[in-house]
Write an enzyme that holds these catalytic residues in place. Structure first.
Site, PDB file in Angstrom:
ATOM      1  N   HIS A   1       1.010  -1.172   0.098  1.00 26.77           N
ATOM      2  CA  HIS A   1      -0.047  -0.065   0.010  1.00 26.77           C
ATOM      3  C   HIS A   1       0.880   1.270  -0.240  1.00 26.77           C
ATOM      4  O   HIS A   1       0.453   2.344  -0.591  1.00 26.77           O
ATOM      5  CB  HIS A   1      -1.162   0.131   1.202  1.00 26.77           C
ATOM      6  CG  HIS A   1      -2.139  -0.855   1.043  1.00 26.77           C
ATOM      7  ND1 HIS A   1      -2.791  -1.268   2.114  1.00 26.77           N
ATOM      8  CD2 HIS A   1      -2.546  -1.566  -0.141  1.00 26.77           C
ATOM      9  CE1 HIS A   1      -3.557  -2.376   1.585  1.00 26.77           C
ATOM     10  NE2 HIS A   1      -3.574  -2.409   0.271  1.00 26.77           N
TER      11      HIS A   1
ATOM     12  N   ASP B   1       8.048 -14.081 -17.141  1.00 29.35           N
ATOM     13  CA  ASP B   1       8.232 -15.745 -16.624  1.00 29.35           C
ATOM     14  C   ASP B   1       8.756 -16.310 -17.455  1.00 29.35           C
ATOM     15  O   ASP B   1       9.796 -17.339 -17.492  1.00 29.35           O
ATOM     16  CB  ASP B   1       6.716 -16.080 -16.652  1.00 29.35           C
ATOM     17  CG  ASP B   1       6.229 -15.949 -15.130  1.00 29.35           C
ATOM     18  OD1 ASP B   1       7.077 -16.224 -14.198  1.00 29.35           O
ATOM     19  OD2 ASP B   1       5.222 -15.283 -15.043  1.00 29.35           O
TER      20      ASP B   1
ATOM     21  N   CYS C   1       4.068  -8.242 -22.744  1.00 31.43           N
ATOM     22  CA  CYS C   1       3.836  -7.223 -21.727  1.00 31.43           C
ATOM     23  C   CYS C   1       4.861  -7.547 -20.509  1.00 31.43           C
ATOM     24  O   CYS C   1       4.643  -6.996 -19.319  1.00 31.43           O
ATOM     25  CB  CYS C   1       2.332  -7.179 -21.463  1.00 31.43           C
ATOM     26  SG  CYS C   1       1.987  -9.083 -20.781  1.00 31.43           S
TER      27      CYS C   1
ATOM     28  N   GLU D   1       4.205 -17.422 -21.757  1.00 29.02           N
ATOM     29  CA  GLU D   1       5.223 -17.247 -20.748  1.00 29.02           C
ATOM     30  C   GLU D   1       5.801 -18.437 -20.275  1.00 29.02           C
ATOM     31  O   GLU D   1       6.612 -18.370 -19.369  1.00 29.02           O
ATOM     32  CB  GLU D   1       4.615 -16.353 -19.694  1.00 29.02           C
ATOM     33  CG  GLU D   1       3.152 -16.652 -19.050  1.00 29.02           C
ATOM     34  CD  GLU D   1       2.678 -15.972 -17.962  1.00 29.02           C
ATOM     35  OE1 GLU D   1       3.558 -15.020 -17.370  1.00 29.02           O
ATOM     36  OE2 GLU D   1       1.447 -16.258 -17.525  1.00 29.02           O
TER      37      GLU D   1
HETATM   38  C1  PEP Z   1       5.344 -11.807 -17.118  1.00 34.76           C
HETATM   39  O1  PEP Z   1       5.443 -13.086 -16.732  1.00 34.76           O
HETATM   40  O2  PEP Z   1       6.064 -11.185 -18.075  1.00 34.76           O
HETATM   41  C2  PEP Z   1       3.924 -11.205 -17.075  1.00 34.76           C
HETATM   42  C3  PEP Z   1       3.759 -10.117 -17.418  1.00 34.76           C
HETATM   43  O3  PEP Z   1       3.109 -11.504 -16.077  1.00 34.76           O
HETATM   44  P1  PEP Z   1       3.703 -11.283 -14.355  1.00 34.76           P
HETATM   45  O4  PEP Z   1       4.798 -10.455 -14.363  1.00 34.76           O
HETATM   46  O5  PEP Z   1       2.433 -10.908 -13.738  1.00 34.76           O
HETATM   47  O6  PEP Z   1       3.928 -12.838 -13.734  1.00 34.76           O
HETATM   48 MG    MG Z   2       3.772 -14.037 -15.705  1.00 32.49          MG
END
Ligand code: PEP
Ligand code: MG
Length: 580
Positions: free
Chosen positions: A192, A457, A504, A433
């Site tokens: 937070h 990941d 992402c 991923e």
């Molecule tokens: C990732 O693994 O790149 C991803 C965007 O998911 P997270 O970071 O939430 O595991």
């Molecule tokens: Mg991920």
């Protein structure tokens, strides 16, 4: 002597200034037993303190509501929930009655017990609740002793604040005029305190482990909350370099209005898109201001942090808010991605030996079907309010996507029977991923409306390197040839099967990777706000051919360090004023 500390970026920015080490106020916990005829008096003290503390928190909420937003004020609702928890209250009362201990003693023991049980949880999200408990604990003890709550002293000059930890209330009450940036030993991105810092736009680095003990009051420091490092006693050259960088950023900010509305297209007019990654609805405003063209990753985990699981309506309200805000731009909502350790927290089942390889993300949702269905219902019901895209995390087999889709279709049927509206045509995609998903992308394509590559990941699983491990962090490099090759493969498959593709993971939002990603064929990037402008600036200054050439040269090499050097040499020549 110069020292460099690293930590987790909680709120982006760069600041140069003098350190101020805040030690907080040490709590003194009086411990004594009371006479039998004093037990009632002690219980009264407890009840009065509880009421006073609740009133204090409500007052803070009102203040934050006025100065920031209602949503930010809501962060303190979880504090109220703890204070109103009947099980905790009963435990306090029983302890005072049975052991005849004073309230401070009992509250301290129970808080420590709660903190202890939270610290043994491996899940970072839940562990971050510790600071909330200690915030409440401090408040209760101070009210019992009628001392004022420990808060930041009234600063009268600009400082970089260092503290072992900062409570959400410390942060909310911070004077932005004087606190240029802050650094804490504990905490993570989703605490937070971190969320509050982002809302206040105070650059912050958290989780430095021992940062506070390494700096002295008055020492010169640079907080680079774009790369997650703090330079203690920087050289004049570094100060100059960072001052220039800061100016460059300011300049970029000045160009902001122009840049925000300019397309993210390369010199040879290859149109790209920049989307935002968010964890909570409160982050969406800043995203839009930075020119995000929608949300490429809405991590829904944050809704599941509180002690009670969020019901359908609570989730529906959160999703609807983001969808309405961005409509008609797309919002990609990812279903719950919790680790195996979270199962432990919710279900108290046995802890897994390898949580990252365990019942995580979609595996958890398929195991806990009713929880999954509740989330799907909430997303479906909210889907009519915007341009919704649904995404499943950590798909590693074709079976998982088939099963997930079937559950989704059944949920749609349920809603139809209940005459509830939803967008039956929303695209349903998956995160790529896990290496198995990347390798079988051609087979997964038949079941996916889009792919989004999660490099955080993908790097971890491809190189078999724990993404959180400090010890083997040197191995964690997205420029490892195996990762580049997998990325290339995913791009080729997506093109062949005409599957819309985006990326992402953090890699998508780090300026040093923009050129190689463009060269590999990525056009849709989803990221935090920290480097959104720089990414756009890079995209707008290159030709695709050039990017393809760079990545081709990189992929001729074997050693990651050499690949990295080739890239950084190129970037240094091409963008001499930028730091990579
Ligand atoms: C990732 O693994 O790149 C991803 C965007 O998911 P997270 O970071 O939430 O595991
Ligand atoms: Mg991920």
């Amino acid at each position: 002597m110069q020292q460099i500390i690293t930590g987790i970026i909680a709120s982006p920015g760069i600041k140069i200034g003098k350190a101020y080490v805040y030690h907080g106020t040490n709590l003194i916990i009086p411990k004594y037993t009371v006479e039998p005829d004093q037990v009632d008096h002690e219980l009264d003290r407890y009840r009065q303190t509880l009421e006073k503390t609740k009133a204090d928190i409500k007052a803070i909420q009102e203040q934050i509501s006025r100065s920031l937003s209602r949503d930010m004020a809501d962060i303190f609702s979880s504090h109220l929930m703890v204070l109103e928890d009947p099980m905790i209250a009963e435990k306090v009362v029983r302890n005072i009655r049975e052991n005849r201990r004073n309230v401070e003693w009992v509250i301290n023991d129970i808080s420590m017990e709660l903190i202890q049980s939270l610290s043994s949880i491996e899940d970072v999200y839940l562990r971050e609740r510790i600071v909330d408990i200690s915030d409440i604990h401090k408040r209760l003890i101070n009210n019992l002793q009628k001392t004022s709550a420990p808060s930041l002293p009234s600063l009268d000059k600009e400082v970089i604040l260092f503290s072992a930890d900062l409570t959400p209330s410390d942060t909310a009450m911070m004077n932005k005029k004087y606190v240029l940036a802050f650094v804490t030993d504990t905490g993570g991105r989703t605490s937070h305190t971190a969320i509050m810092a982002r809302a206040l736009e105070i650059p912050a680095i958290v989780g430095t482990i021992n940062g506070t003990s390494m700096v002295k009051d008055g020492q010169m420091v640079i907080v680079d909350a774009l790369h997650g490092k703090i330079i203690i006693e920087p050289t004049d050259v570094q100060i100059d370099e960072y001052t220039r960088y800061q100016e460059d950023l300011l300049l970029l900010d000045a160009e902001l209005a122009k840049l925000t509305h300019l397309p993210a297209a390369t010199l040879d007019n290859e149109v790209c898109h920049i989307y935002g990654n968010i964890e909570i609805p409160e982050e969406m405003k800043m995203m839009k201001e930075h020119g995000a063209q929608g949300i490429g990753l809405y991590r829904s985990e944050f809704l599941f942090l509180d002690r009670a699981l969020p019901d359908e309506d609570k989730q529906y309200v959160a999703y609807k808010k983001v969808l309405e805000f961005f409509s008609p731009m797309p919002v990609t909502i990812r279903t719950l991605d919790v680790g195996g350790d979270k199962i432990y927290a919710y279900n108290k089942t046995v802890r897994e030996r390898n949580p990252f390889l365990g019942c995580r993300a979609i595996r958890f949702s398929l195991e806990n079907e009713s929880l999954f269905r509740t989330q799907l219902r909430a997303i479906l019901r909210a889907s009519v309010y915007g341009n919704t895209r649904l995404m499943f995390p950590m798909i590693s087999t074709v079976e998982e996507i088939i099963k997930s889709r079937n559950i989704l279709y059944e949920t749609m049927d349920d809603l139809r029977k209940e005459k509830k509206e939803f967008d039956a045509d929303m695209p349903i995609g998956i995160m790529i991923e896990v290496p198995s998903a990347a390798i079988n992308a051609d087979r997964l394509a038949a079941h996916s409306d889009f792919f989004s590559v999660g490099t955080n990941d993908l790097v971890q699983y491809t190189i078999a390197v724990d993404r959180l491990s400090e010890k083997i962090a040197y191995l964690y490099n997205p420029l490892n040839l195996s990762v580049l090759r997998l990325l290339k493969h995913i791009v080729d498959v997506s093109a062949k099967y005409e599957i819309p593709l985006s990326i992402c993971g953090e890699m998508a939002g780090e300026p040093r990777y923009t050129v190689p990603l463009l060269g590999l064929g990525f056009r849709n990037f989803s990221m935090g706000t920290a480097f959104m402008y720089q990414t756009k600036r890079i995209i707008r200054s290159v030709n695709i051919n050039e990017c393809e050439d760079v990545v081709e040269e990189m992929m001729k090499l074997d050693v990651t360090e050499e690949i990295e050097k080739l890239l950084l040499d190129y970037l240094g020549r091409k963008f001499p004023t930028m730091l990579f």
